[in-house]
Design a protein around this motif. Structure first.
Motif, mmCIF file in Angstrom:
data_model
loop_
_atom_site.group_PDB
_atom_site.id
_atom_site.type_symbol
_atom_site.label_atom_id
_atom_site.label_comp_id
_atom_site.label_asym_id
_atom_site.label_seq_id
_atom_site.Cartn_x
_atom_site.Cartn_y
_atom_site.Cartn_z
ATOM 1 N N GLU A 23 0.833 -1.204 0.000
ATOM 2 C CA GLU A 23 0.000 0.000 0.000
ATOM 3 C C GLU A 23 0.869 1.255 0.000
ATOM 4 O OE1 GLU A 23 -3.495 2.128 2.710
ATOM 5 O OE2 GLU A 23 -2.656 0.185 3.277
ATOM 6 N N GLU A 24 1.897 1.296 0.838
ATOM 7 C CA GLU A 24 2.786 2.446 0.857
ATOM 8 C C GLU A 24 3.580 2.545 -0.436
ATOM 9 O OE1 GLU A 24 5.314 2.537 4.210
ATOM 10 O OE2 GLU A 24 3.717 2.853 5.670
ATOM 11 N N ALA A 25 4.021 1.397 -0.950
ATOM 12 C CA ALA A 25 4.814 1.412 -2.174
ATOM 13 C C ALA A 25 4.010 1.934 -3.362
ATOM 14 C CB ALA A 25 5.340 0.009 -2.470
ATOM 15 N N GLU A 26 2.697 1.651 -3.385
ATOM 16 C CA GLU A 26 1.852 2.079 -4.499
ATOM 17 C C GLU A 26 1.435 3.541 -4.376
ATOM 18 O OE1 GLU A 26 1.247 0.484 -7.139
ATOM 19 O OE2 GLU A 26 2.170 -1.392 -6.527
ATOM 20 N N SER A 27 1.612 4.116 -3.202
ATOM 21 C CA SER A 27 1.183 5.499 -2.986
ATOM 22 C C SER A 27 2.235 6.457 -3.536
ATOM 23 C CB SER A 27 0.966 5.755 -1.493
ATOM 24 O OG SER A 27 0.762 7.135 -1.263
ATOM 25 N N ALA A 28 1.855 7.204 -4.568
ATOM 26 C CA ALA A 28 2.772 8.200 -5.124
ATOM 27 C C ALA A 28 3.096 9.269 -4.094
ATOM 28 C CB ALA A 28 2.156 8.832 -6.371
ATOM 29 N N THR A 29 2.115 9.574 -3.240
ATOM 30 C CA THR A 29 2.341 10.572 -2.191
ATOM 31 C C THR A 29 3.408 10.091 -1.214
ATOM 32 O OG1 THR A 29 0.056 11.321 -2.380
ATOM 33 C CG2 THR A 29 1.239 11.904 -0.370
ATOM 34 N N THR A 30 3.307 8.823 -0.804
ATOM 35 C CA THR A 30 4.292 8.266 0.128
ATOM 36 C C THR A 30 5.669 8.229 -0.504
ATOM 37 O OG1 THR A 30 2.579 6.921 1.208
ATOM 38 C CG2 THR A 30 4.869 6.265 1.530
ATOM 39 N N ARG A 31 5.738 7.811 -1.751
ATOM 40 C CA ARG A 31 7.044 7.741 -2.424
ATOM 41 C C ARG A 31 7.671 9.130 -2.529
ATOM 42 N NH1 ARG A 31 4.135 4.544 -6.105
ATOM 43 N NH2 ARG A 31 4.437 6.100 -7.761
ATOM 44 N N THR A 32 6.873 10.120 -2.868
ATOM 45 C CA THR A 32 7.393 11.487 -2.960
ATOM 46 C C THR A 32 7.850 11.982 -1.601
ATOM 47 O OG1 THR A 32 5.919 11.955 -4.822
ATOM 48 C CG2 THR A 32 6.844 13.842 -3.631
ATOM 49 N N SER A 33 7.086 11.655 -0.550
ATOM 50 C CA SER A 33 7.455 12.063 0.803
ATOM 51 C C SER A 33 8.795 11.463 1.220
ATOM 52 C CB SER A 33 6.361 11.642 1.784
ATOM 53 O OG SER A 33 6.741 11.915 3.113
ATOM 54 N N ILE A 34 9.016 10.197 0.873
ATOM 55 C CA ILE A 34 10.284 9.538 1.207
ATOM 56 C C ILE A 34 11.447 10.199 0.466
ATOM 57 C CG2 ILE A 34 11.571 7.375 0.995
ATOM 58 C CD1 ILE A 34 8.928 5.904 1.479
ATOM 59 N N LYS A 35 11.238 10.505 -0.789
ATOM 60 C CA LYS A 35 12.296 11.163 -1.567
ATOM 61 C C LYS A 35 12.618 12.540 -0.980
ATOM 62 C CE LYS A 35 10.530 8.859 -5.694
ATOM 63 N NZ LYS A 35 9.776 9.054 -6.955
ATOM 64 N N ASP A 36 11.571 13.288 -0.606
ATOM 65 C CA ASP A 36 11.794 14.615 -0.014
ATOM 66 C C ASP A 36 12.544 14.497 1.317
ATOM 67 O OD1 ASP A 36 10.525 15.755 -2.150
ATOM 68 O OD2 ASP A 36 8.584 15.966 -1.138
ATOM 69 N N TRP A 37 12.149 13.519 2.118
ATOM 70 C CA TRP A 37 12.837 13.306 3.401
ATOM 71 C C TRP A 37 14.295 12.970 3.171
ATOM 72 C CZ3 TRP A 37 15.204 8.740 4.896
ATOM 73 C CH2 TRP A 37 15.673 8.693 6.212
ATOM 74 N N TYR A 38 14.576 12.147 2.165
ATOM 75 C CA TYR A 38 15.956 11.756 1.880
ATOM 76 C C TYR A 38 16.801 12.967 1.521
ATOM 77 C CZ TYR A 38 19.918 9.656 -0.579
ATOM 78 O OH TYR A 38 21.181 9.328 -1.002
ATOM 79 N N THR A 39 16.280 13.824 0.649
ATOM 80 C CA THR A 39 17.090 14.945 0.180
ATOM 81 C C THR A 39 17.177 16.076 1.196
ATOM 82 O OG1 THR A 39 15.134 15.857 -0.932
ATOM 83 C CG2 THR A 39 16.621 14.449 -2.234
ATOM 84 N N SER A 40 16.084 16.318 1.924
ATOM 85 C CA SER A 40 16.049 17.491 2.801
ATOM 86 C C SER A 40 16.497 17.205 4.230
ATOM 87 C CB SER A 40 14.628 18.082 2.831
ATOM 88 O OG SER A 40 13.715 17.141 3.390
ATOM 89 N N THR A 41 16.308 15.990 4.708
ATOM 90 C CA THR A 41 16.615 15.664 6.104
ATOM 91 C C THR A 41 17.786 14.706 6.238
ATOM 92 O OG1 THR A 41 14.294 15.990 6.710
ATOM 93 C CG2 THR A 41 15.663 14.756 8.251
ATOM 94 N N ALA A 42 17.663 13.534 5.634
ATOM 95 C CA ALA A 42 18.676 12.494 5.838
ATOM 96 C C ALA A 42 20.015 12.867 5.207
ATOM 97 C CB ALA A 42 18.176 11.171 5.272
ATOM 98 N N TYR A 43 19.979 13.261 3.946
ATOM 99 C CA TYR A 43 21.226 13.511 3.230
ATOM 100 C C TYR A 43 22.008 14.665 3.847
ATOM 101 C CZ TYR A 43 24.311 13.307 -0.842
ATOM 102 O OH TYR A 43 25.398 13.138 -1.663
ATOM 103 N N THR A 44 21.297 15.622 4.395
ATOM 104 C CA THR A 44 21.981 16.792 4.956
ATOM 105 C C THR A 44 22.735 16.465 6.229
ATOM 106 O OG1 THR A 44 19.972 17.416 6.174
ATOM 107 C CG2 THR A 44 20.265 18.330 3.965
#
Length: 615
Positions: A287-308
């Motif tokens: 369900e999470e994998a199919e959610s475009a919203t969830t996938r976008t949220s994970i990508k945003d978290w990766y670039t804005s929070t984790a990677y920094t």
């Protein structure tokens, strides 16, 4: 006064007590000593006689004393002999016990020496195990858990994580992705044991581990913290361990000043930066994998929070089971392909090998001790094509496909398929015989076409074969299905197989086997596949639901034209071209009517060899 020996007249004072002169006294003494020694006595007879008398008298006088002394000596010898005999008897009686005790002492000494030797050997072995556990990850895991059973895949993962650790220490900014099926032990190695081992070697480093939920990441934190508190950890890393004042499971420190911080994907990350950023399964379920919203949220978290949070030269480790072609790993790899983002080392571990690998052959399971091929086959049948390809083969496909759409596929069971007599059977072959096609498959596909031009896929031949093997497979296909036409690309037949096929047709007496060369023209693969795509879109292509090769065929169709292999699509495309070119129309042969001869059976008596009419 006259001497009694020589009669010489001498003064009295010169005489001895026996009236002898000094000369006779001296002679007498010499005679006496000669007699006492048993030597011949020479001298005046009188002196000799007197000397013998005196010696004899003295001997007689000494005899009782000598006899007593002799008797006393004999008594002492007898007593000594008796005492010695008694001692020997005691020794003889005690000999077995003494011998047994001696053997006991010898054995005890030998045992103590052996025990000391073994203790020294065990001590050296223990020190060697500790040194090996400090240096390498897998020995560390086995030291912490002696019952751990490692397959080749776990050894390979440990080797790659060790290199990742060294690259982090050298500030080389490593980027590593590990794709692995569920329940194969990836988190135990990468998210639980690896951080503890790395902190033992580099106690000043900071590690952040994130997962799809903060609670799961905290569970990892607790298990890593427990390792640092275990005495075995102190034996491997004597100077390292957990800081006494910072032991909170939501963030703790090492004695060397390093820190471990767990986090949930999408949530905040507190504390300092990270020399290692680990992301373990960023999505929880389909369900999470199919959610475009969830996938976008994970990508945003990766670039804005984790990677920094990453420290200069730090490394990123992504461990996951693939769910979607646009999941975090898929997106990062797409960024890399477009010349953006980082360069990643990607290690895929499909549950069943799709080709020959360094440590296993095509078709072999990843970890047979835990999941043998029979278990994986049951899982494959249970989860379906898409989840199998994504979760277990680490090869996700788009939900609906690209060129071919999954909702357009139709399936049949054996009872739903028309009778072969009502079908025109075609076979099409796509050969891999060129020098640049050593990794491709040769594929033969067999279909039956009914009067409505519905295509029923009957069978599939697929493998890495040489020319002789290909020809054998073609004749096996002909013997099994008797296709009206076999089609193959003209150039491929003329290149290598034509003379061989013709020779085999003569030898096997199969001159009726019809092989039609097909012209590909200048059209690309997608254009050639358009006729069969049209049939699939019209729901006129039916696939056998229980065929063992169905999953691979469907996966290749859904990934076309971007998949690694397209051999099955090419073979199916030839079928579409053959339908257009030959316009098959099955001839329905009526069943023969019964003649008068068939009615004779009712007159045959059961159990006899013939009737009266036949005789």
């Amino acid at each position: 006064m006259n001497c009694t020996g020589c009669a010489m007249d001498l003064p009295k004072y010169m005489m001895d007590e026996k009236g002898r002169c000094p000369s006779c006294t001296t002679t007498y003494d010499l005679i006496k000593r000669s007699i006492e020694r048993g030597e011949p006595a020479n001298g005046p007879k009188q002196l000799v006689d007197e000397a013998w008398k005196e010696v004899t008298a003295e001997r007689e006088a000494k005899r009782p004393a000598e006899a007593a002394a002799t008797a006393e000596a004999i008594g002492r010898l007898r007593e000594h002999h008796e005492m010695e005999s008694a001692r020997k008897e005691r020794v003889k009686a005690a000999a077995p016990a003494l011998e047994a005790r001696y053997e006991e002492v010898v054995e005890e000494t030998r045992a103590k020496e052996q025990e000391a030797t073994e203790a020294r050997l065990l001590a050296r072995q223990e020190l060697a195990r500790r040194a090996l556990a400090r240096k390498h990850l897998l020995p560390y895991v086995r030291y912490q858990n002696p019952a751990y059973q490692a397959g080749w895949v776990h050894k390979d993962i440990c080797r790659r994580l060790e290199r990742f650790s060294r690259q982090v220490a050298e500030q080389k900014s490593p980027r590593l992705m590990l794709f692995m099926p569920p329940r194969h032990g990836k988190s135990l190695l990468a998210s639980q044991n690896f951080p503890a081992w790395h902190l033992g070697n580099y106690p000043k480093h900071d590690i952040i581990t994130a997962s799809y939920s903060a609670s799961l990441a905290t569970d990892f934190s607790k298990k890593i913290r427990a390792q640092l508190q275990d005495k075995r950890y102190g034996q491997i890393f004597p100077k390292q361990g957990l800081d006494a004042e910072n032991r909170n499971a939501e963030g703790w420190m090492t004695r060397g000043g390093g820190m471990f911080v767990p986090a949930g994907v999408g949530g905040p990350i507190t504390g300092r930066g990270a020399h290692i950023l680990t992301i373990d399964d960023p999505v929880k379920n389909r369900e999470e994998a199919e959610s475009a919203t969830t996938r976008t949220s994970i990508k945003d978290w990766y670039t804005s929070t984790a990677y920094t949070r990453l420290a200069p030269g730090g490394g990123i480790l992504i461990i996951l089971t693939r769910w979607h072609d646009d999941d975090l790993a898929g997106w990062l790899l797409e960024q890399e392909a477009n010349g953006q983002g980082d360069s990643w080392e990607v290690i895929r571990y499909p549950a069943i090998a799709t080709e020959d690998e360094a440590f296993r052959k095509e078709g072999e399971p990843l970890h047979p001790d835990r999941y043998p091929i029979e278990a994986l086959t049951r899982i494959k049948n249970a989860v379906g094509v898409r989840d199998w390809q994504a979760l277990y083969q680490q090869d996700p496909v788009a939900e609906d496909g690209d060129y071919f759409k999954l909702p357009d596929f139709r399936y049949y069971t054996p009872t739903e398929r028309p009778d072969l007599d009502d079908l025109t059977v075609y076979a099409a072959w796509d050969f891999a015989i060129g020098t640049k096609e050593h990794n491709d498959y040769t594929v033969g596909i067999v279909v039956g076409i009914d009067r409505a031009l519905n295509v029923w896929v009957l069978d599939m031949y697929r493998g890495h074969w040489g020319s002789l093997e290909i020809v054998d497979q073609m004749f096996a296909c002909y013997d099994r299905w008797r296709p009206a036409i076999m089609g193959a690309e003209r150039g491929q037949i003329e290149l290598a197989l034509g003379p061989l096929i013709n020779e085999q047709k003569r030898q096997r007496r199969k001159m009726g086997m019809r092989i039609e060369p097909l012209k590909p023209g200048k059209r690309d693969k997608q254009v050639r596949a358009s006729p069969v795509r049209g049939l699939i879109e019209m729901h006129r292509v039916f696939f056998p639901r229980s065929a063992p090769w169905l999953d691979d065929l469907v996966t290749e169709l859904l990934r076309f034209p971007n998949g690694k292999h397209d051999d099955q699509v090419d073979a199916l495309a030839w079928i579409g071209q053959m339908i257009e070119q030959f316009n098959p129309r099955p001839v329905i042969t009526p069943k023969p009517k019964k003649s008068w001869r068939d009615k004779l059976e009712q007159y045959v008596v059961s159990g006899t060899k013939g009737s009266a009419m036949s005789s």
